[in-house]
Design an enzyme around this catalytic site. Structure first.
Site, PDB file in Angstrom:
ATOM      1  N   CYS A 125      13.561  10.489   6.840  1.00  0.00           N
ATOM      2  CA  CYS A 125      13.487   9.792   7.804  1.00  0.00           C
ATOM      3  C   CYS A 125      15.420  10.207   8.615  1.00  0.00           C
ATOM      4  CB  CYS A 125      13.081   8.324   8.069  1.00  0.00           C
ATOM      5  SG  CYS A 125      14.092   7.683   6.972  1.00  0.00           S
ATOM      6  N   GLU A 155      10.344  15.894  15.555  1.00  0.00           N
ATOM      7  CA  GLU A 155      10.222  15.286  13.665  1.00  0.00           C
ATOM      8  C   GLU A 155      10.101  15.900  13.214  1.00  0.00           C
ATOM      9  OE1 GLU A 155       9.403  11.736  12.386  1.00  0.00           O
ATOM     10  OE2 GLU A 155      11.059  11.863  10.913  1.00  0.00           O
ATOM     11  N   LYS A 167       0.811  -1.221  -0.416  1.00  0.00           N
ATOM     12  CA  LYS A 167       0.021  -0.042  -0.237  1.00  0.00           C
ATOM     13  C   LYS A 167       1.564   1.644   0.404  1.00  0.00           C
ATOM     14  CE  LYS A 167      -1.836   2.877   2.587  1.00  0.00           C
ATOM     15  NZ  LYS A 167      -1.577   3.834   2.182  1.00  0.00           N
ATOM     16  N   GLU A 210      10.373   1.123  10.811  1.00  0.00           N
ATOM     17  CA  GLU A 210      11.137   1.534  10.041  1.00  0.00           C
ATOM     18  C   GLU A 210      10.199   2.761  10.066  1.00  0.00           C
ATOM     19  OE1 GLU A 210      14.337   1.417   9.072  1.00  0.00           O
ATOM     20  OE2 GLU A 210      14.683  -0.681   7.389  1.00  0.00           O
TER      21      GLU A 210
HETATM   22  P1  NAD Z   1       2.567   7.905   8.369  1.00  0.00           P
HETATM   23  O1  NAD Z   1       2.698   6.457   9.383  1.00  0.00           O
HETATM   24  O2  NAD Z   1       1.103   8.981   8.939  1.00  0.00           O
HETATM   25  O3  NAD Z   1       1.590   7.097   6.610  1.00  0.00           O
HETATM   26  C1  NAD Z   1       2.490   5.766   6.499  1.00  0.00           C
HETATM   27  C2  NAD Z   1       2.131   4.893   5.439  1.00  0.00           C
HETATM   28  O4  NAD Z   1       1.123   4.730   6.977  1.00  0.00           O
HETATM   29  C3  NAD Z   1       0.881   5.746   4.918  1.00  0.00           C
HETATM   30  O5  NAD Z   1       0.601   4.616   3.974  1.00  0.00           O
HETATM   31  C4  NAD Z   1      -0.281   5.582   5.836  1.00  0.00           C
HETATM   32  O6  NAD Z   1      -1.583   5.008   4.638  1.00  0.00           O
HETATM   33  C5  NAD Z   1      -0.490   4.320   6.648  1.00  0.00           C
HETATM   34  N1  NAD Z   1      -1.000   4.710   7.639  1.00  0.00           N
HETATM   35  C6  NAD Z   1      -1.973   5.748   8.015  1.00  0.00           C
HETATM   36  N2  NAD Z   1      -2.230   5.225   8.995  1.00  0.00           N
HETATM   37  C7  NAD Z   1      -2.392   3.781   9.767  1.00  0.00           C
HETATM   38  C8  NAD Z   1      -2.821   2.345  10.227  1.00  0.00           C
HETATM   39  N3  NAD Z   1      -3.012   2.965  11.318  1.00  0.00           N
HETATM   40  N4  NAD Z   1      -2.427   1.350   9.907  1.00  0.00           N
HETATM   41  C9  NAD Z   1      -1.634   1.366   9.396  1.00  0.00           C
HETATM   42  N5  NAD Z   1      -1.676   2.017   8.061  1.00  0.00           N
HETATM   43  C10 NAD Z   1      -1.553   3.652   8.196  1.00  0.00           C
HETATM   44  O7  NAD Z   1       3.746   8.416   8.562  1.00  0.00           O
HETATM   45  P2  NAD Z   1       4.525   9.651   6.665  1.00  0.00           P
HETATM   46  O8  NAD Z   1       3.481  11.023   7.354  1.00  0.00           O
HETATM   47  O9  NAD Z   1       3.195   9.412   5.479  1.00  0.00           O
HETATM   48  O10 NAD Z   1       5.676   9.726   6.405  1.00  0.00           O
HETATM   49  C11 NAD Z   1       5.966  10.499   7.637  1.00  0.00           C
HETATM   50  C12 NAD Z   1       7.190   9.297   8.550  1.00  0.00           C
HETATM   51  O11 NAD Z   1       7.154   8.354   8.006  1.00  0.00           O
HETATM   52  C13 NAD Z   1       7.712   9.917   9.058  1.00  0.00           C
HETATM   53  O12 NAD Z   1       8.160  10.077  10.302  1.00  0.00           O
HETATM   54  C14 NAD Z   1       9.687   9.576   8.268  1.00  0.00           C
HETATM   55  O13 NAD Z   1      10.774   9.985   9.723  1.00  0.00           O
HETATM   56  C15 NAD Z   1       8.674   8.196   8.549  1.00  0.00           C
HETATM   57  N6  NAD Z   1      10.100   7.715   7.189  1.00  0.00           N
HETATM   58  C16 NAD Z   1      10.834   6.758   8.179  1.00  0.00           C
HETATM   59  C17 NAD Z   1      12.035   5.975   6.878  1.00  0.00           C
HETATM   60  C18 NAD Z   1      12.503   4.520   7.654  1.00  0.00           C
HETATM   61  O14 NAD Z   1      13.817   4.042   7.268  1.00  0.00           O
HETATM   62  N7  NAD Z   1      12.485   4.938   9.439  1.00  0.00           N
HETATM   63  C19 NAD Z   1      11.481   6.154   5.405  1.00  0.00           C
HETATM   64  C20 NAD Z   1      10.349   7.563   5.312  1.00  0.00           C
HETATM   65  C21 NAD Z   1       9.958   8.027   5.953  1.00  0.00           C
END
Ligand code: NAD
Length: 489
Positions: free
Chosen positions: A302, A399, A195, A268
């Site tokens: 991230c 963050e 997804k 992650e």
């Molecule tokens: P998010 O957690 O809001 O969303 C990430 C994904 O999870 C999206 O596809 C979203 O639709 C889905 N999602 C949202 N709620 C959910 C739920 N309840 N159950 C399952 N899936 C759900 O994060 P974001 O705002 O899209 O991304 C930014 C974050 O991602 C930042 O905190 C960043 O640090 C992190 N990030 C981490 C890495 C890593 O490798 N550690 C890499 C990239 C981004």
């Protein structure tokens, strides 16, 4: 006057105007509406729900995208389950052929993917073209190489695939995160339901065409689009493993949800990396590393070096050099080949950045933004640096996930380590010094999954990446990246 002082006193050039150099957009042809990619076919979501995905550079609507519901996700998992038998029993060398094909097709179509990535996500075209696409292809090439060598990767451990992997990815590196997730899962013999994030689904949907071109058997990869509801449905579906990249809050919720179910999990999550500059570092290179660390991809990274720790004796010249360098950054149209800093990914993210920056001002930090004209439409935020930051300020703790840097100082290596580790996160760190022994000393003590020395934001498919503490667990990349997709007898 020393050479350094002379240069510092030279006036900052006032006009960095470049003639526009827009990348042609017509290399991408978009559908008006996308369904869900299940069992090798495009299907409409059962209740017909859809949403519009826009370009963050001007809010131009790009396409209608399906919102998957619980039943759609279950259908995708069933398709993956059906394909598993055949896919997992293929010889590794056969699976490798598909992965090699995917890698080569991505290379051939890289311009098309790069333009779409910048259009839908807002990142500068030079980054999608020179970083995201080459690395995405490199991941498929790399894991293709492991597909027929799993028993050598894990000698005497009889590795076998887990089954169906549910994978949920964020919006900051949409295609690259897809590659990080799919390549090891497929090489290990699993089938997948993935997804993409709701603001950046288009490169994942275009990738379905690559799967068709590569003649990957139907159902081995299924793509379901939608917001967090679709992600939550995938977490609860009959999958054997969840691989999640995203925010720490959602990661924690998923971990709670999966506790006791026996499903495997890797997370992650977020980060608040320290970029540490010692007084013996090559300062001009370090300033490039600071800029790359925080302004690359608008800081939507991230592992961004969002906390700068400078040794007290060199704080002034470093900040001065940094400000001069920031004044040369070109902020604007992501599709312009000269752009250094593109659009913020979404209105929601822009509001989050603005709110945290406001808190920095209110708590007493000193803000600097170079003069730059931001486009009128779309989502934009000027590169920002805060000085006079205390460890307790929100901008030093939370963050921001935007182009905002907090500068702090330290006197001794011990103090640098203590301050750098003073965060709930532990994803990455940077150390700048000319002494190899100091690099090793620091790397041993920094609680971060990746420590870069005299560089920052370097990625390679052969190198494991992942976090400590609230940055998550499990590794992606390298041989380590195969392990979460395997069971051992
Ligand atoms: P998010 O957690 O809001 O969303 C990430 C994904 O999870 C999206 O596809 C979203 O639709 C889905 N999602 C949202 N709620 C959910 C739920 N309840 N159950 C399952 N899936 C759900 O994060 P974001 O705002 O899209 O991304 C930014 C974050 O991602 C930042 O905190 C960043 O640090 C992190 N990030 C981490 C890495 C890593 O490798 N550690 C890499 C990239 C981004």
């Amino acid at each position: 006057m020393s050479k350094l002082e002379k240069r510092a006193a030279a006036p900052v050039p006032k006009d960095w105007t470049y003639a526009p150099a827009p990348e042609a957009r017509d290399v991408v042809s978009l559908e008006e509406r996308y369904g869900l990619f299940i069992g090798g076919e495009w299907v409409e979501p059962r209740d017909g729900e859809a949403f519009t995905t826009v370009s963050p550079r001007d809010e131009e609507p790009l396409a209608q995208v399906a919102q998957a519901g619980v039943e759609d996700v279950a259908a995708a998992v069933a398709a993956a389950r059906e394909a598993f038998q055949q896919w997992s029993s293929l010889p590794g060398s056969e699976r490798a052929k598909y992965l090699f094909r995917i890698a080569r097709i991505l290379q051939e179509r890289s311009r098309e993917f790069a333009v779409l990535e910048s259009l839908n996500g807002g990142k500068p075209i030079k980054e999608s073209r020179d970083v995201d696409l080459p690395l995405a292809a490199a991941h498929f090439f790399y894991y293709a190489g492991w597909a027929d060598k799993l028993e050598y990767a894990f000698p005497n451990r009889s590795p076998r695939p887990l089954g169906v992997a549910g994978q949920i990815i964020p919006w900051n590196f949409p295609l690259l995160m897809l590659a990080w997730k799919l390549a090891p899962a497929l090489a290990a013999g699993n089938t997948v339901v993935l997804k993409p994030a709701e603001t950046t689904p288009l490169t994942a949907l275009l990738f379905c065409d690559v799967l068709r071109q590569a003649e990957l058997p139907a159902g081995v990869v299924n793509i379901v689009t939608g917001d967090g509801r679709a992600g939550a449905a995938l977490v609860d579906a009959e999958v054997d493993k969840i691989a999640f990249t995203g925010s720490t809050d959602v990661g924690k919720a998923i971990q709670r949800r999966l506790a006791g179910t026996g499903k495997k999990l890797t997370l992650e999550l977020g980060g608040k990396a320290a970029n540490i500059i010692f007084d013996d570092a090559a300062l001009d290179q370090a300033v490039e590393g600071i800029v790359n660390g925080i302004y690359f991809n608008q800081g939507h990274v991230c592992c961004a070096g969002s906390r700068l720790f400078v040794q007290e004796s060199i704080a002034e010249p470093v900040v001065e050099k940094l400000k001069r360098r920031m004044a040369t950054l070109r902020v604007g149209d992501p599709l312009d080949k000269n752009t250094d800093v593109g659009a913020i990914n979404s209105r929601m993210q822009l509001e989050k950045i603005a709110e945290l920056v406001e808190s920095g001002r209110a708590e007493g930090a000193e803000i600097y933004q170079p003069p730059c004209r931001l486009p009128e439409r779309g989502y934009w935020f000027a590169p920002t640096v805060f000085t006079n930051v205390a460890q307790s300020y929100r901008i030093a703790q939370e963050e921001i996930f935007g182009p905002v840097l907090s500068v702090l100082t330290f006197r001794t290596p011990d103090e640098a380590v203590e301050k750098a580790n003073n965060t709930p996160y532990g994803l990455s760190a940077g150390v700048w010094t000319e002494k190899g022994s100091r690099i090793l000393w620091m790397a041993e003590r920094l609680r971060a999954g990746v420590v870069w020395a005299n560089t920052f934001n370097r990625f390679d498919p052969t190198s494991p990446f992942g976090g400590y503490k609230e940055s998550g667990f499990g590794r992606e990349g390298g041989r380590h990246g195969l392990e979460p997709y395997l069971a051992f007898d």
